[in-house]
Scaffold this active site. Sequence first.
Site, PDB file in Angstrom:
ATOM      1  N   ARG A  32     -10.491  65.405   3.608  1.00 30.90           N
ATOM      2  CA  ARG A  32      -9.097  64.937   3.705  1.00 30.90           C
ATOM      3  C   ARG A  32      -9.063  63.424   3.848  1.00 30.90           C
ATOM      4  NH1 ARG A  32      -9.783  68.312   8.349  1.00 30.90           N
ATOM      5  NH2 ARG A  32     -10.507  67.079  10.124  1.00 30.90           N
TER       6      ARG A  32
ATOM      7  N   SER B 136      -7.237  54.847  13.428  1.00 26.84           N
ATOM      8  CA  SER B 136      -5.990  55.256  12.776  1.00 26.84           C
ATOM      9  C   SER B 136      -4.829  55.219  13.766  1.00 26.84           C
ATOM     10  CB  SER B 136      -6.137  56.679  12.212  1.00 26.84           C
ATOM     11  OG  SER B 136      -6.063  57.629  13.256  1.00 26.84           O
ATOM     12  N   THR B 137      -3.614  55.288  13.213  1.00 29.46           N
ATOM     13  CA  THR B 137      -2.430  55.329  14.093  1.00 29.46           C
ATOM     14  C   THR B 137      -2.418  56.616  14.918  1.00 29.46           C
ATOM     15  OG1 THR B 137      -1.221  56.166  12.160  1.00 29.46           O
ATOM     16  CG2 THR B 137      -0.903  53.851  12.705  1.00 29.46           C
TER      17      THR B 137
ATOM     18  N   ASP C  42     -16.339  58.721   9.442  1.00 27.91           N
ATOM     19  CA  ASP C  42     -16.096  59.842  10.354  1.00 27.91           C
ATOM     20  C   ASP C  42     -17.415  60.470  10.798  1.00 27.91           C
ATOM     21  OD1 ASP C  42     -14.426  61.527  11.798  1.00 27.91           O
ATOM     22  OD2 ASP C  42     -14.308  63.003  10.177  1.00 27.91           O
TER      23      ASP C  42
ATOM     24  N   ASN D 221      -5.306  57.897  16.204  1.00 29.41           N
ATOM     25  CA  ASN D 221      -6.457  57.912  17.117  1.00 29.41           C
ATOM     26  C   ASN D 221      -6.085  57.588  18.568  1.00 29.41           C
ATOM     27  OD1 ASN D 221      -8.812  56.811  14.561  1.00 29.41           O
ATOM     28  ND2 ASN D 221      -8.473  58.865  15.353  1.00 29.41           N
ATOM     29  N   TRP D 222      -4.835  57.121  18.803  1.00 28.89           N
ATOM     30  CA  TRP D 222      -4.380  56.909  20.187  1.00 28.89           C
ATOM     31  C   TRP D 222      -4.313  58.227  20.946  1.00 28.89           C
ATOM     32  CZ3 TRP D 222      -4.496  51.968  21.437  1.00 28.89           C
ATOM     33  CH2 TRP D 222      -4.219  50.997  20.452  1.00 28.89           C
TER      34      TRP D 222
ATOM     35  N   ARG E  13      -6.590  60.224  21.413  1.00 30.07           N
ATOM     36  CA  ARG E  13      -7.891  60.531  22.035  1.00 30.07           C
ATOM     37  C   ARG E  13      -7.873  60.210  23.524  1.00 30.07           C
ATOM     38  NH1 ARG E  13     -12.532  59.715  17.653  1.00 30.07           N
ATOM     39  NH2 ARG E  13     -11.393  60.697  15.958  1.00 30.07           N
TER      40      ARG E  13
HETATM   41  C1  IPE Z   1     -10.190  59.360  10.474  1.00 29.30           C
HETATM   42  O1  IPE Z   1     -10.995  60.151  11.256  1.00 29.30           O
HETATM   43  C2  IPE Z   1      -9.926  58.061  11.154  1.00 29.30           C
HETATM   44  C3  IPE Z   1     -11.040  57.112  11.158  1.00 29.30           C
HETATM   45  C4  IPE Z   1     -12.205  57.306  10.606  1.00 29.30           C
HETATM   46  C5  IPE Z   1     -10.782  55.860  11.824  1.00 29.30           C
HETATM   47  P1  IPE Z   1     -10.393  61.215  12.280  1.00 29.30           P
HETATM   48  O2  IPE Z   1     -11.549  61.831  12.990  1.00 29.30           O
HETATM   49  O3  IPE Z   1      -9.373  60.558  13.147  1.00 29.30           O
HETATM   50  O4  IPE Z   1      -9.673  62.246  11.317  1.00 29.30           O
HETATM   51  P2  IPE Z   1      -9.272  63.768  11.542  1.00 29.30           P
HETATM   52  O5  IPE Z   1      -8.624  63.881  12.888  1.00 29.30           O
HETATM   53  O6  IPE Z   1     -10.526  64.567  11.485  1.00 29.30           O
HETATM   54  O7  IPE Z   1      -8.367  64.101  10.408  1.00 29.30           O
HETATM   55  C1  IPE Z   2     -14.869  58.421  13.515  1.00 27.45           C
HETATM   56  O1  IPE Z   2     -15.680  59.339  14.180  1.00 27.45           O
HETATM   57  C2  IPE Z   2     -14.606  57.188  14.354  1.00 27.45           C
HETATM   58  C3  IPE Z   2     -13.198  56.994  14.731  1.00 27.45           C
HETATM   59  C4  IPE Z   2     -12.204  57.761  14.412  1.00 27.45           C
HETATM   60  C5  IPE Z   2     -12.917  55.840  15.531  1.00 27.45           C
HETATM   61  P1  IPE Z   2     -15.039  60.438  15.115  1.00 27.45           P
HETATM   62  O2  IPE Z   2     -14.930  59.872  16.490  1.00 27.45           O
HETATM   63  O3  IPE Z   2     -13.782  60.966  14.549  1.00 27.45           O
HETATM   64  O4  IPE Z   2     -16.151  61.552  15.091  1.00 27.45           O
HETATM   65  P2  IPE Z   2     -15.926  63.116  14.994  1.00 27.45           P
HETATM   66  O5  IPE Z   2     -15.123  63.372  13.761  1.00 27.45           O
HETATM   67  O6  IPE Z   2     -15.203  63.530  16.238  1.00 27.45           O
HETATM   68  O7  IPE Z   2     -17.306  63.671  14.910  1.00 27.45           O
HETATM   69 MG    MG Z   3     -13.355  62.473  13.268  1.00 26.22          MG
END
Ligand code: IPE
Ligand code: IPE
Ligand code: MG
Length: 241
Positions: free
Chosen positions: A187, A58-59, A13, A61-62, A64
């Site tokens: 988390r 993650s499931t 992350d 992350n769609w 975004r």
């Molecule tokens: C977790 O990170 C998912 C991945 C690292 C692939 P997220 O950025 O999606 O998690 P949240 O939204 O902060 O919980």
């Molecule tokens: C994790 O980094 C990568 C993925 C979830 C694909 P993030 O893109 O969640 O980065 P932050 O948490 O927004 O900084």
């Molecule tokens: Mg993140």
Amino acid sequence: MKPVPGHIGIIMDGNGRWASQRGKPRILGHRMGARAVRRTTEACVRLGLEQLTLYAFSTENWRRPRHEVDFLMRLFVRFLRGEKKRLINNGVRLQTIGRTRELPPRVQDELARTVEATREGCKMTLCLALNYGGRSELVDACRALVRRAGEGHLSAYEIDEALIAGHLYQPDMPPLDLIIRTGGEMRLSNFLLWQAAYAEFYPIPACWPDFDESHLNAAIAAFAKRERRFGAVPKASRIAG
Ligand code: IPE
Ligand code: IPE
Ligand code: MG
């Protein structure tokens, strides 16, 4: 010598924040994150780790913005194409967990090619969690079990922990020892919910693109000092009786 943890999972992350802090678009953070994946994979091979599982998408992350999701999908394809030879040379076998059948076909094709090309790798397994959610993994396991029950091959009393574990995405996954989360959040964000039950958690403030061998070594050193009790009494009390 084998490191203390055999299987490390990493919640990679902080890519977006890494880029924003530098006044750059979030996607640059993802691109630099891919370099950290290569670095970390090679460091884990050198350490003699059995498996490294990386949370890549993650499931959830769609949710975004479309352009970020599209960029990530292209990055996965480019990463797999670019790394195949190195993975083979390093003895790394690629595996995936997640609802990969919902990924764009070009990602699925490249995954299938890389899994096939690296299947003889016997130094370490690199497992990519792609369109992965701990909850959907359990939903999918339940569906498989209910199907078997419907066919008359299973009764409620036969369901135990081993049977559920045997219906997860990778039934032969070694026990998860350590979860590292970069980016400072405390988390799991739906990562390996079943497998995390007794894994040690190690959050670090550094963002994923900055992750290097020194962070990895610090995590392993911290892990080595933990006492994993699995519900039993502390070792000291056991000796004292
Ligand atoms: C977790 O990170 C998912 C991945 C690292 C692939 P997220 O950025 O999606 O998690 P949240 O939204 O902060 O919980
Ligand atoms: C994790 O980094 C990568 C993925 C979830 C694909 P993030 O893109 O969640 O980065 P932050 O948490 O927004 O900084
Ligand atoms: Mg993140």
